[in-house]
Write a protein that holds these residues in place. Structure first.
Motif, short mmCIF file in Angstrom:
data_model
loop_
_atom_site.label_atom_id
_atom_site.label_comp_id
_atom_site.label_asym_id
_atom_site.label_seq_id
_atom_site.Cartn_x
_atom_site.Cartn_y
_atom_site.Cartn_z
N PRO A 132 0.84 -1.20 0.00
CA PRO A 132 0.00 0.00 0.00
C PRO A 132 0.88 1.25 0.00
N PRO A 133 0.49 2.29 -0.73
CA PRO A 133 -0.73 2.40 -1.54
C PRO A 133 -0.48 2.16 -3.03
N PHE A 134 0.52 1.37 -3.36
CA PHE A 134 1.00 1.29 -4.74
C PHE A 134 0.36 0.15 -5.53
N PHE A 135 -0.94 -0.04 -5.39
CA PHE A 135 -1.64 -1.01 -6.22
C PHE A 135 -3.13 -0.69 -6.19
N ASP A 136 -3.86 -1.24 -7.14
CA ASP A 136 -5.31 -1.12 -7.15
C ASP A 136 -5.89 -2.41 -7.75
N ASP A 137 -7.22 -2.49 -7.82
CA ASP A 137 -7.85 -3.70 -8.33
C ASP A 137 -7.42 -4.01 -9.75
N ALA A 138 -7.27 -2.98 -10.57
CA ALA A 138 -6.92 -3.21 -11.97
C ALA A 138 -5.54 -3.84 -12.11
N VAL A 139 -4.58 -3.38 -11.32
CA VAL A 139 -3.24 -3.96 -11.39
C VAL A 139 -3.27 -5.43 -10.97
N ILE A 140 -4.02 -5.74 -9.92
CA ILE A 140 -4.13 -7.12 -9.47
C ILE A 140 -4.75 -8.00 -10.56
N ARG A 141 -5.85 -7.54 -11.14
CA ARG A 141 -6.54 -8.34 -12.18
C ARG A 141 -5.69 -8.45 -13.44
N ASP A 142 -5.14 -7.33 -13.89
CA ASP A 142 -4.36 -7.35 -15.13
C ASP A 142 -3.13 -8.25 -14.99
N SER A 143 -2.50 -8.21 -13.84
CA SER A 143 -1.31 -9.03 -13.62
C SER A 143 -1.66 -10.51 -13.66
N LEU A 144 -2.81 -10.86 -13.10
CA LEU A 144 -3.28 -12.25 -13.14
C LEU A 144 -3.51 -12.70 -14.57
N GLY A 145 -4.04 -11.80 -15.37
CA GLY A 145 -4.34 -12.14 -16.75
C GLY A 145 -3.12 -12.32 -17.63
N LEU A 146 -1.95 -11.89 -17.15
CA LEU A 146 -0.74 -11.94 -17.96
C LEU A 146 0.12 -13.17 -17.69
N CYS A 147 -0.10 -13.83 -16.56
CA CYS A 147 0.86 -14.86 -16.12
C CYS A 147 0.36 -16.27 -16.39
N SER A 148 1.30 -17.21 -16.29
CA SER A 148 0.96 -18.64 -16.34
C SER A 148 1.21 -19.29 -14.98
N VAL A 149 2.09 -18.70 -14.17
CA VAL A 149 2.38 -19.18 -12.82
C VAL A 149 2.15 -18.02 -11.86
N TYR A 150 1.35 -18.26 -10.83
CA TYR A 150 0.93 -17.20 -9.91
C TYR A 150 1.30 -17.58 -8.49
N LYS A 151 2.00 -16.68 -7.79
CA LYS A 151 2.38 -16.92 -6.41
C LYS A 151 1.89 -15.77 -5.54
N LEU A 152 1.21 -16.11 -4.46
CA LEU A 152 0.75 -15.12 -3.50
C LEU A 152 0.91 -15.68 -2.10
N SER A 153 0.70 -14.83 -1.10
CA SER A 153 0.75 -15.28 0.29
C SER A 153 -0.66 -15.36 0.84
N ASP A 154 -0.81 -16.07 1.95
CA ASP A 154 -2.13 -16.16 2.57
C ASP A 154 -2.63 -14.80 3.03
N ASP A 155 -1.71 -13.88 3.36
CA ASP A 155 -2.11 -12.53 3.74
C ASP A 155 -2.73 -11.76 2.57
N GLU A 156 -2.40 -12.17 1.35
CA GLU A 156 -2.86 -11.45 0.15
C GLU A 156 -4.11 -12.07 -0.47
N LEU A 157 -4.49 -13.25 -0.02
CA LEU A 157 -5.58 -13.97 -0.69
C LEU A 157 -6.89 -13.19 -0.67
N GLU A 158 -7.27 -12.65 0.47
CA GLU A 158 -8.54 -11.93 0.57
C GLU A 158 -8.57 -10.74 -0.38
N ARG A 159 -7.47 -9.99 -0.44
CA ARG A 159 -7.43 -8.80 -1.30
C ARG A 159 -7.47 -9.18 -2.77
#
Length: 262
Positions: A132-159
């Motif tokens: 925070p504050p360097f992201f928004d919903d669009a960055v999260i969604r767009d990044s997901l749409g670009l990758c083939s392998v996705y890594k996140l933490s349990d702290d980030e799952l809800e967001r």
């Protein structure tokens, strides 16, 4: 990304960093750190009008960090060029994060890199790093749409679920499966701190228990995990072996001070 690059190089990868540093002594020092860890720096741009980025890190008694990230740094202003495109086309994998898309030009460059990589069938690894504050919903969604392998933490799952319009289930595997299917991911991995990590594909689910470690400093643990994950996938190691080794590498980093232990 610098931490990831250093760990990937230490683990045996031939690694090229794409970023920007200032023209002064701090930029030279940053490049020396990369080179000292075996990272190729010829794609890092020297930008006279912007300072080399800095991050202030405070670590609590449990080893958990908080970050104060300097704004309008050189890494916010690197630009896509032919040399980067040529190196992307030669790569076995490309890795990018969320924070690195804070600037418009890097965001555009990362998207071009992923388009090239997808066109050439190259593995595209996205390591979520929500600062925070360097992201928004669009960055999260767009990044997901670009990758083939996705890594996140349990702290980030809800967001992430919130940004993607996916209900957060009481069973995290259900939420993870929904992300995997919605974005047609090849591999999805979620780290769970001291409790280990989970890995999902379309037909495989594996859970790795935590690896015991004396926690000194968790800075860089996630980056080292992603580096080990990437190299394991490239070697086509069995998924349980990949996840176990990634957890072991991260635990080792946690037992030392600094993101890339000497």
């Amino acid at each position: 990304p610098g931490n990831y690059a250093c760990h990937a190089a230490r683990l045996g990868g031939e690694v090229y960093m794409v970023s920007g540093v200032g023209a002064g002594e701090r930029g030279t020092a940053a490049l020396e750190v990369l080179k000292g860890q075996g990272v190729k720096d010829e794609l890092v741009q020297r930008l006279e009008n912007y300072p080399t980025g800095i991050v202030t890190v405070e670590v609590d008694e449990g080893g958990k960090p908080t970050f104060e990230i300097g704004e309008d740094a050189a890494w916010d202003h690197w630009e896509w060029n032919q040399a980067i495109e040529e190196k992307v086309r030669q790569a076995d994998a490309v890795c990018y994060g969320t924070l690195g898309q804070r600037g418009q030009k890097p965001r555009e460059g990362i998207r071009k890199a992923m388009e090239v990589a997808k066109e050439d069938g190259i593995m595209r690894v996205h390591d979520v790093n929500l600062r925070p504050p360097f992201f928004d919903d669009a960055v999260i969604r767009d990044s997901l749409g670009l990758c083939s392998v996705y890594k996140l933490s349990d702290d980030e799952l809800e967001r992430v679920c919130q940004a993607c319009g996916i209900p957060l289930s009481d069973d995290p595997f259900e939420s993870l499966r929904a992300i995997l299917e919605k974005y047609a991911l090849e591999v999805l991995v979620m780290t769970k701190g001291a409790e280990g990590a989970v890995l999902l594909t379309s037909d495989f689910t594996y859970e790795q228990p935590g690896v015991k470690a004396t926690i000194v400093d968790t800075v860089g643990a996630g980056d080292s995990f992603t580096a080990a994950l990437t190299l394991g996938l490239l070697r086509k190691d069995p998924f349980p072996d990949i996840l176990r080794h990634a957890c072991e590498v991260a635990a080792q980093v946690c037992s030392h001070a600094g993101a890339v232990p000497a």
